[in-house]
Design an enzyme around this catalytic site. Structure first.
Site, mmCIF file in Angstrom:
data_model
loop_
_atom_site.group_PDB
_atom_site.id
_atom_site.type_symbol
_atom_site.label_atom_id
_atom_site.label_comp_id
_atom_site.label_asym_id
_atom_site.label_seq_id
_atom_site.Cartn_x
_atom_site.Cartn_y
_atom_site.Cartn_z
ATOM 1 N N ASP A 32 8.050 -8.137 -9.879
ATOM 2 C CA ASP A 32 9.474 -7.792 -9.754
ATOM 3 C C ASP A 32 9.551 -6.289 -9.886
ATOM 4 O OD1 ASP A 32 12.449 -7.561 -10.397
ATOM 5 O OD2 ASP A 32 12.258 -9.737 -10.381
ATOM 6 N N HIS A 111 23.618 -19.520 2.423
ATOM 7 C CA HIS A 111 24.440 -18.532 3.136
ATOM 8 C C HIS A 111 23.882 -18.209 4.524
ATOM 9 C CE1 HIS A 111 27.094 -18.439 -0.189
ATOM 10 N NE2 HIS A 111 26.047 -18.344 -0.995
ATOM 11 N N TYR A 134 23.984 -10.679 3.661
ATOM 12 C CA TYR A 134 22.985 -11.387 2.855
ATOM 13 C C TYR A 134 22.485 -12.619 3.621
ATOM 14 C CZ TYR A 134 21.436 -14.603 -0.862
ATOM 15 O OH TYR A 134 20.743 -15.524 -1.616
ATOM 16 N N CYS A 164 21.325 -23.051 -7.637
ATOM 17 C CA CYS A 164 20.367 -23.514 -8.659
ATOM 18 C C CYS A 164 20.658 -22.836 -9.982
ATOM 19 C CB CYS A 164 18.932 -23.254 -8.205
ATOM 20 S SG CYS A 164 17.735 -24.067 -9.281
HETATM 21 P P1 NAI Z 1 18.237 -12.813 -9.033
HETATM 22 O O1 NAI Z 1 19.062 -11.732 -8.437
HETATM 23 O O2 NAI Z 1 18.529 -13.234 -10.424
HETATM 24 O O3 NAI Z 1 16.694 -12.408 -8.950
HETATM 25 C C1 NAI Z 1 16.155 -11.708 -7.871
HETATM 26 C C2 NAI Z 1 15.077 -10.792 -8.408
HETATM 27 O O4 NAI Z 1 14.542 -10.053 -7.314
HETATM 28 C C3 NAI Z 1 15.604 -9.771 -9.444
HETATM 29 O O5 NAI Z 1 14.891 -9.879 -10.647
HETATM 30 C C4 NAI Z 1 15.389 -8.432 -8.771
HETATM 31 O O6 NAI Z 1 15.001 -7.399 -9.664
HETATM 32 C C5 NAI Z 1 14.298 -8.741 -7.771
HETATM 33 N N1 NAI Z 1 14.350 -7.793 -6.659
HETATM 34 C C6 NAI Z 1 15.430 -7.432 -5.932
HETATM 35 N N2 NAI Z 1 15.089 -6.479 -5.051
HETATM 36 C C7 NAI Z 1 13.781 -6.245 -5.223
HETATM 37 C C8 NAI Z 1 12.866 -5.350 -4.628
HETATM 38 N N3 NAI Z 1 13.223 -4.502 -3.646
HETATM 39 N N4 NAI Z 1 11.589 -5.359 -5.058
HETATM 40 C C9 NAI Z 1 11.199 -6.197 -6.048
HETATM 41 N N5 NAI Z 1 12.017 -7.053 -6.669
HETATM 42 C C10 NAI Z 1 13.298 -7.082 -6.246
HETATM 43 O O7 NAI Z 1 18.328 -14.065 -8.045
HETATM 44 P P2 NAI Z 1 17.986 -15.581 -8.330
HETATM 45 O O8 NAI Z 1 19.243 -16.296 -8.571
HETATM 46 O O9 NAI Z 1 16.901 -15.684 -9.304
HETATM 47 O O10 NAI Z 1 17.470 -16.043 -6.902
HETATM 48 C C11 NAI Z 1 16.102 -15.949 -6.544
HETATM 49 C C12 NAI Z 1 15.983 -16.066 -5.028
HETATM 50 O O11 NAI Z 1 16.550 -17.297 -4.609
HETATM 51 C C13 NAI Z 1 16.708 -14.959 -4.272
HETATM 52 O O12 NAI Z 1 15.926 -14.610 -3.139
HETATM 53 C C14 NAI Z 1 17.994 -15.617 -3.814
HETATM 54 O O13 NAI Z 1 18.458 -15.055 -2.604
HETATM 55 C C15 NAI Z 1 17.559 -17.065 -3.635
HETATM 56 N N6 NAI Z 1 18.646 -17.982 -3.846
HETATM 57 C C16 NAI Z 1 19.076 -18.277 -5.125
HETATM 58 C C17 NAI Z 1 20.091 -19.191 -5.327
HETATM 59 C C18 NAI Z 1 20.514 -19.609 -6.686
HETATM 60 O O14 NAI Z 1 21.345 -20.518 -6.787
HETATM 61 N N7 NAI Z 1 20.008 -19.017 -7.764
HETATM 62 C C19 NAI Z 1 20.796 -19.811 -4.177
HETATM 63 C C20 NAI Z 1 20.273 -19.420 -2.892
HETATM 64 C C21 NAI Z 1 19.228 -18.561 -2.752
HETATM 65 C C1 15L Z 2 23.091 -17.712 -3.301
HETATM 66 O O1 15L Z 2 22.457 -17.470 -2.277
HETATM 67 C C2 15L Z 2 23.026 -16.816 -4.468
HETATM 68 O O2 15L Z 2 21.753 -16.233 -4.626
HETATM 69 C C3 15L Z 2 23.420 -17.501 -5.774
HETATM 70 O O3 15L Z 2 23.658 -16.501 -6.749
HETATM 71 C C4 15L Z 2 24.659 -18.376 -5.586
HETATM 72 O O4 15L Z 2 25.743 -17.574 -5.328
HETATM 73 C C5 15L Z 2 24.418 -19.370 -4.460
HETATM 74 O O5 15L Z 2 23.968 -18.735 -3.276
HETATM 75 C C6 15L Z 2 25.658 -20.202 -4.098
HETATM 76 O O6 15L Z 2 26.017 -20.234 -2.935
HETATM 77 O O7 15L Z 2 26.212 -20.826 -5.005
#
Ligand code: NAI
Ligand code: 15L
Length: 264
Positions: A32, A111, A134, A164
């Site tokens: 990260d 999305h 996004y 999630c």
């Molecule tokens: P988050 O925002 O909490 O974690 C993403 C991580 O990626 C952060 O720790 C950030 O520092 C790191 N990051 C961002 N830009 C970076 C870069 N240029 N280089 C290295 N690290 C970088 O997001 P979350 O919720 O943990 O989601 C994880 C993945 O799952 C993301 O790709 C998100 O788009 C995808 N996702 C998550 C959902 C959810 O419900 N949590 C829903 C849909 C997709």
């Molecule tokens: C996503 O893609 C985001 O990463 C997460 O933070 C939520 O917003 C999720 O979609 C959602 O649609 O609930």
């Protein structure tokens, strides 16, 4: 497997999954650009900006599998989205091509299809309908995964994650929720099946009001066990339901559909 790379390890999903997936490899490599804390017993920590091609090659080298959570996870300026989700995903696939094609779980998002309406039930054959920059970046990631599969045999599970979190946060998430347990079960299946290919999978639990049909990927043998319905009564009690015309009640992507373009 010997070494599993988890990117985005400092984020919401990464910080949970680093322990939930610990059993899957002798060594869990965490990466990260943010603070990941101290390494646990079978962890190694390799900070990196996904936009840095050479650094991404270094984190991918020696890995047998990748769970790619790293990236901008909501709307943002194009500069930030491009660095993390466009250049970053390209760098990841190039590194995988040069380092033995480790199987990848790509964290795509609902999305990518957020402008489908909630009264439509869609499967993984529908054209993308991203609901913002996004979402566009996730469509790009899905396209790279597909191209690298067709050209080079790179295997990827493209998971269009719904929401999630430990529990659904609002009424829309009664349809989109993915429990952490179901997500762990999905990732286990992805690395267990002898042949994966490059399927698109909707990352959602067995929610009664789901928008998504995973029938095309039944062969994977993933059977989500949880159902957001068990949270409905509590949400009804604590939150007002969105009105009929509220984007959160109209579109699968909810409020993302009305987010502005964030200018630098
Ligand atoms: P988050 O925002 O909490 O974690 C993403 C991580 O990626 C952060 O720790 C950030 O520092 C790191 N990051 C961002 N830009 C970076 C870069 N240029 N280089 C290295 N690290 C970088 O997001 P979350 O919720 O943990 O989601 C994880 C993945 O799952 C993301 O790709 C998100 O788009 C995808 N996702 C998550 C959902 C959810 O419900 N949590 C829903 C849909 C997709
Ligand atoms: C996503 O893609 C985001 O990463 C997460 O933070 C939520 O917003 C999720 O979609 C959602 O649609 O609930």
């Amino acid at each position: 497997m010997k070494r599993l790379l988890i990117t985005g390890a400092a984020g919401g999903l990464g910080s949970v999954m680093r322990t939930r997936l610990a059993h899957m490899a002798d060594t869990i490599r965490l990466s990260d650009q943010g603070d990941m804390g101290a390494p646990g017993p079978n962890e190694e920590i390799m900070p990196c900006d996904l936009g840095d091609k050479e650094a991404v090659e270094n984190i991918v080298a020696g890995c047998d599998g990748i769970v790619h959570f790293g990236g901008k996870s909501v709307e943002g300026t194009w500069d930030v989205i491009r660095n993390a989700n466009i250049d970053g995903v390209f760098n990841l696939y190039e590194a995988a091509r040069k380092h033995g094609h480790p199987r990848i779980v790509f964290a795509s998002s609902n999305h990518a299809i957020g402008f489908y309406r909630q009264d439509q039930r869609i499967d993984n054959t529908v054209p993308p309908r991203p609901d913002g920059l996004y979402g566009v970046s996730k469509v790009f990631g899905e396209a790279i995964a597909s191209a690298y599969h067709d050209k080079f045999g790179q295997e990827t599970a493209i998971v269009r994650i719904g929401s999630c979190f430990p529990a659904p946060k609002n009424h829309r998430m009664l349809s989109t929720w993915l429990s952490q347990d179901d997500f762990v079960r999905l990732i286990e299946r992805v690395f267990d099946v002898p042949r994966l290919g490059c399927p698109v999978i909707y990352g959602a639990s067995a929610n009664s009001s789901s928008f998504w049909d995973n029938g095309q990927v039944d062969w994977l043998g993933w059977q989500p066990q949880d159902n957001a319905e068990s949270f409905r009564a509590e949400l009804d009690r604590t939150q007002e339901k969105p009105g009929r015309d509220d984007p959160n009640a109209v579109y699968q992507g909810g409020g993302f559909t009305v987010e502005p373009i964030h200018e630098s």
